[in-house]
Design a protein around this motif. Structure first.
Motif, mmCIF file in Angstrom:
data_model
loop_
_atom_site.group_PDB
_atom_site.id
_atom_site.type_symbol
_atom_site.label_atom_id
_atom_site.label_comp_id
_atom_site.label_asym_id
_atom_site.label_seq_id
_atom_site.Cartn_x
_atom_site.Cartn_y
_atom_site.Cartn_z
ATOM 1 N N PRO A 195 0.830 -1.200 0.000
ATOM 2 C CA PRO A 195 0.000 0.000 0.000
ATOM 3 C C PRO A 195 0.868 1.254 0.000
ATOM 4 C CG PRO A 195 -0.112 -1.136 2.127
ATOM 5 C CD PRO A 195 0.734 -1.974 1.229
ATOM 6 N N PRO A 196 0.368 2.371 -0.549
ATOM 7 C CA PRO A 196 1.165 3.597 -0.541
ATOM 8 C C PRO A 196 1.529 3.993 0.892
ATOM 9 C CG PRO A 196 -0.853 3.875 -1.811
ATOM 10 C CD PRO A 196 -0.923 2.526 -1.189
ATOM 11 N N ASP A 197 2.703 4.553 1.029
ATOM 12 C CA ASP A 197 3.235 4.886 2.342
ATOM 13 C C ASP A 197 2.925 6.358 2.624
ATOM 14 O OD1 ASP A 197 4.713 4.638 4.584
ATOM 15 O OD2 ASP A 197 6.663 4.488 3.585
ATOM 16 N N PRO A 198 2.163 6.698 3.670
ATOM 17 C CA PRO A 198 1.813 8.103 3.872
ATOM 18 C C PRO A 198 3.048 8.993 4.084
ATOM 19 C CG PRO A 198 0.704 6.693 5.482
ATOM 20 C CD PRO A 198 1.601 5.810 4.687
ATOM 21 N N VAL A 199 3.050 10.165 3.443
ATOM 22 C CA VAL A 199 4.159 11.101 3.612
ATOM 23 C C VAL A 199 3.873 11.950 4.853
ATOM 24 C CG1 VAL A 199 5.393 13.042 2.586
ATOM 25 C CG2 VAL A 199 4.632 11.154 1.153
ATOM 26 N N GLU A 229 10.697 17.134 2.981
ATOM 27 C CA GLU A 229 11.816 16.206 2.801
ATOM 28 C C GLU A 229 11.345 14.816 2.387
ATOM 29 O OE1 GLU A 229 15.023 16.916 2.900
ATOM 30 O OE2 GLU A 229 14.973 18.948 3.701
ATOM 31 N N LEU A 230 10.047 14.683 2.102
ATOM 32 C CA LEU A 230 9.448 13.415 1.665
ATOM 33 C C LEU A 230 9.781 12.248 2.610
ATOM 34 C CD1 LEU A 230 9.796 13.611 -2.213
ATOM 35 C CD2 LEU A 230 7.752 13.941 -0.835
ATOM 36 N N VAL A 231 9.549 12.477 3.892
ATOM 37 C CA VAL A 231 9.774 11.419 4.885
ATOM 38 C C VAL A 231 8.450 10.687 5.101
ATOM 39 C CG1 VAL A 231 10.461 10.896 7.247
ATOM 40 C CG2 VAL A 231 11.548 12.790 6.025
ATOM 41 N N THR A 232 8.479 9.371 4.958
ATOM 42 C CA THR A 232 7.235 8.606 5.055
ATOM 43 C C THR A 232 7.086 7.968 6.439
ATOM 44 O OG1 THR A 232 8.250 6.564 4.324
ATOM 45 C CG2 THR A 232 7.381 8.017 2.609
ATOM 46 N N ARG A 233 5.877 7.494 6.680
ATOM 47 C CA ARG A 233 5.584 6.835 7.953
ATOM 48 C C ARG A 233 6.484 5.609 8.167
ATOM 49 N NH1 ARG A 233 0.761 6.625 11.327
ATOM 50 N NH2 ARG A 233 1.187 4.963 12.798
ATOM 51 N N SER A 234 6.661 4.809 7.107
ATOM 52 C CA SER A 234 7.458 3.593 7.316
ATOM 53 C C SER A 234 8.932 3.941 7.564
ATOM 54 C CB SER A 234 7.307 2.619 6.147
ATOM 55 O OG SER A 234 7.859 3.177 5.001
ATOM 56 N N GLN A 235 9.418 5.029 6.972
ATOM 57 C CA GLN A 235 10.804 5.438 7.271
ATOM 58 C C GLN A 235 10.925 5.825 8.747
ATOM 59 O OE1 GLN A 235 11.139 8.505 4.274
ATOM 60 N NE2 GLN A 235 12.796 7.416 3.264
ATOM 61 N N ILE A 236 9.907 6.538 9.241
ATOM 62 C CA ILE A 236 9.936 6.947 10.654
ATOM 63 C C ILE A 236 9.910 5.710 11.549
ATOM 64 C CG2 ILE A 236 8.576 8.074 12.472
ATOM 65 C CD1 ILE A 236 7.832 10.210 10.424
ATOM 66 N N GLU A 237 9.025 4.776 11.224
ATOM 67 C CA GLU A 237 8.925 3.584 12.074
ATOM 68 C C GLU A 237 10.228 2.778 12.037
ATOM 69 O OE1 GLU A 237 4.100 2.985 12.125
ATOM 70 O OE2 GLU A 237 5.278 1.811 10.697
ATOM 71 N N SER A 238 10.845 2.708 10.862
ATOM 72 C CA SER A 238 12.078 1.904 10.831
ATOM 73 C C SER A 238 13.205 2.641 11.569
ATOM 74 C CB SER A 238 12.404 1.497 9.403
ATOM 75 O OG SER A 238 13.452 2.194 8.893
ATOM 76 N N SER A 239 13.215 3.974 11.523
ATOM 77 C CA SER A 239 14.227 4.703 12.292
ATOM 78 C C SER A 239 14.005 4.512 13.794
ATOM 79 C CB SER A 239 14.163 6.188 11.927
ATOM 80 O OG SER A 239 14.986 6.931 12.764
#
Ligand SMILES: Cc1cc2nc3c(=O)[nH]c(=O)nc-3n(C[C@H](O)[C@H](O)[C@H](O)COP(=O)(O)OP(=O)(O)OC[C@H]3O[C@@H](n4cnc5c(N)ncnc54)[C@H](O)[C@@H]3O)c2cc1C
Length: 537
Positions: free
Chosen positions: A407-411, A416-426
């Protein structure tokens, strides 16, 4: 907590992590201690320039050659933290006419590649530059994202078998007789004391190296040289632009990510933790920017910040005149204190070389022969990509082409185009609920709106993540406190450049956070100040 190791490194900036990586690769049991987060010190507050060496060819030829060598090497071993912008040394009408020939000759002597090009060619590539330039030299400058570089280096230390402990502040150096044998300190997250014994300690604490050496009874004069920088709203240039004149204030413009940064000033300050940005410094940088890009002052200034150079000062010179070269101090021969080496001074660009010299000296002290391999070792995982908006956009658009993949990853941070999944993985990797750590890891909140729309969303995600993914629990005072600290830090950088468009944008942010979201009324708890507060800037 009580531990022991072979090599203990104090300071997790570029120098300390570089040394940790090098020592671990040579097979030493290695531990790096950092009192803050990655990029907490000067390495996270620098100008972002991977020097070609051109800046130093006349005043400091050794630094110039070293920069040229390391620049070429880092491009090979750490490409995903480096943007190959190229660089110009450009003579504006305000610059001394005789400098260009001296510069060209000195570049040859120092083996710094520099090629004179027609002014028209430079203006074609950089149309906003001063049309009255008289001469332009092309050099091998690049932009280096230190947040990315330090995250890569910390990963490389761990992959090589070493360890990095963040938020571990050293408060005492332990001795047996004259010999340094370990350190004691406090884990700032838990308040737990620690003691770590080591065969050898490497002091890589940058502008704090004098304070750390003092704990061992050694006197090292490190003069913190404060430098102020201003981030402009957009990339006014895509090439690093240096003024063709002896180094001085506000003479370099670096394109970094989505912004361009003008800098720097250079004034000695008594304490690396206590400094402020003065009005005259902001005015001066904006004036100097006008020489490079006419109309500079009409562009929006996003924020100002400062860092402190770790200038080693054996003689007490003016901080602009002090050498940017590094110095390796053996406290056994210098002060009669075995077990401790310090690396002071230097530049971000030369961190790998400094680390090599330091670990070579450590090998000699420990009577072992182990060859340095960092010059030929890729720091990052294969396929790692430079952290750019186009790369992030491509990653976002990929699932849209094929909606069955995921599914699309919410921005969350649009700038800076940071998505929810990037935040969760960080959050998963760092285990840290601190918004400022997310900023350093992902550039969240660093774009044109300066966190106007993303900080509260990210705070919500942090709260959910650290509360078993529940959205219905009571308000979380820790998250609230972190949100307020984060906003405070953003506003602190915006305050020195509050005029025109910046002021309007700041007012908008204030209305959103205060009048719509009411952040000032969120419940917080004072004792949560266990985390190190950000430096004054
Ligand atoms: C304004 C400015 C612009 C610059 N621009 C450039 C540039 O464009 N290109 C370039 O190559 N260089 C540049 N430099 C120089 C460069 O940034 C520094 O030389 C380099 O980052 C220093 O790295 P470091 O690891 O030695 O120090 P730091 O990055 O400061 O690391 C030292 C670490 O030690 C930690 N520490 C201190 N005391 C303790 C303690 N008691 N316990 C545990 N940890 C501790 C600190 O928290 C800090 O993180 C610039 C410097 C400044 C100030």
């Amino acid at each position: 907590m009580k531990l022991s190791t072979e090599i203990l490194i104090l300071g997790g900036g570029a120098t300390g992590l570089g040394a940790g990586w090098d020592a671990a690769l040579r097979g030493f049991k290695t531990l790096v201690l950092e009192k803050g987060d990655l990029a907490h010190g000067t390495s996270g507050r620098y100008h972002g320039l991977l020097h070609s060496g051109g800046r130093y060819v006349i005043r400091d030829p050794q630094s110039a050659s070293e920069c040229a060598h390391e620049n070429a090497l880092l491009r090979k071993i750490m490409p995903s933290a480096i943007e190959d912008t190229g660089g110009y040394f450009a003579a504006t009408p305000a610059d001394p006419a005789d400098y260009a020939d001296q510069f060209a000759a000195a570049c040859k002597t120092c083996h710094v590649p520099a090629n004179e090009i027609p002014v028209t060619q430079a203006l074609k590539r950089e149309p906003l530059l001063n049309p009255n330039l008289s001469r332009v030299f092309e050099v091998q400058d690049a932009a280096c994202d230190s947040f990315d570089a330090l995250h890569l280096l910390a990963g490389a230390v761990k992959s090589a078998g070493g360890e990095v402990f963040l938020r571990h502040r050293v408060t005492e150096i332990l001795k047996s007789g004259d010999r340094v044998v370990g350190v004691a300190g406090e884990a700032l997250k838990t308040g737990e004391p620690f003691t770590i014994y080591a065969d050898l300690i490497l002091n890589c604490s940058g502008a704090w190296a004098g304070k750390v050496a003092e704990m061992a009874g050694c006197s090292v004069k490190v003069t913190p040289g404060k430098g102020v920088m201003i981030a402009m709203n957009s990339r006014l240039v895509n090439t690093v632009i240096n003024r063709l004149k002896p180094p001085s204030d506000g003479d370099i413009l670096v394109p970094v990510g989505t912004v361009s940064v003008i800098g720097t000033t250079d004034t000695a300050v008594p304490d690396p933790d206590k400094y402020a940005i003065e009005d005259w410094e902001v005015d001066l940088l904006m004036e100097e920017g006008e020489q490079l890009v006419p109309g500079f002052k009409e562009h929006r200034a996003l924020r100002a910040w400062a860092g402190v150079r770790p200038l080693y000062d054996p003689g007490g010179a003016d901080s602009r005149l002090m050498s940017r070269a590094h110095a390796l101090l053996d406290h056994e021969t210098r002060d009669g204190v075995p077990g401790l080496l310090s690396m002071v001074g230097g530049k971000f660009t030369t961190f790998r070389h400094m680390a090599q010299l330091l670990v070579d000296a450590a090998c000699a002290k420990l009577n072992v022969e182990r060859k340095c391999v960092t010059a030929d070792t890729l720091i990052e995982p294969p396929g790692a990509k430079l952290h750019t908006l186009p790369n992030r956009l491509a990653a976002l658009e990929r699932p849209l082409d094929d909606p069955t993949t995921r599914p699309p990853d919410p921005v969350i941070c649009e700038c800076e185009l940071v998505t929810r999944s990037q935040i969760e993985s960080s959050l998963r990797e760092s285990g840290s609920p601190i918004l400022n750590d997310l900023r350093r890891d992902l550039r969240l909140g660093m774009g044109p709106c300066q966190a106007g729309f993303c900080a509260y969303r990210a705070a919500g995600i942090i709260r959910e993540y650290f509360n078993d993914h529940s959205t219905t629990g009571p308000p979380d005072p820790l998250t609230n406190f972190q949100l307020l600290q984060f906003l405070q830090e953003r506003w602190k950088g915006e305050r020195p450049v509050m005029w025109g468009h910046s002021l309007r944008s700041l007012e908008l942010d204030l209305h959103i956070y205060h009048n719509i979201l009411g952040v000032q009324n969120l419940p917080t708890e004072r004792e949560m100040e266990v985390y190190p507060t950000e430096k004054t800037s």
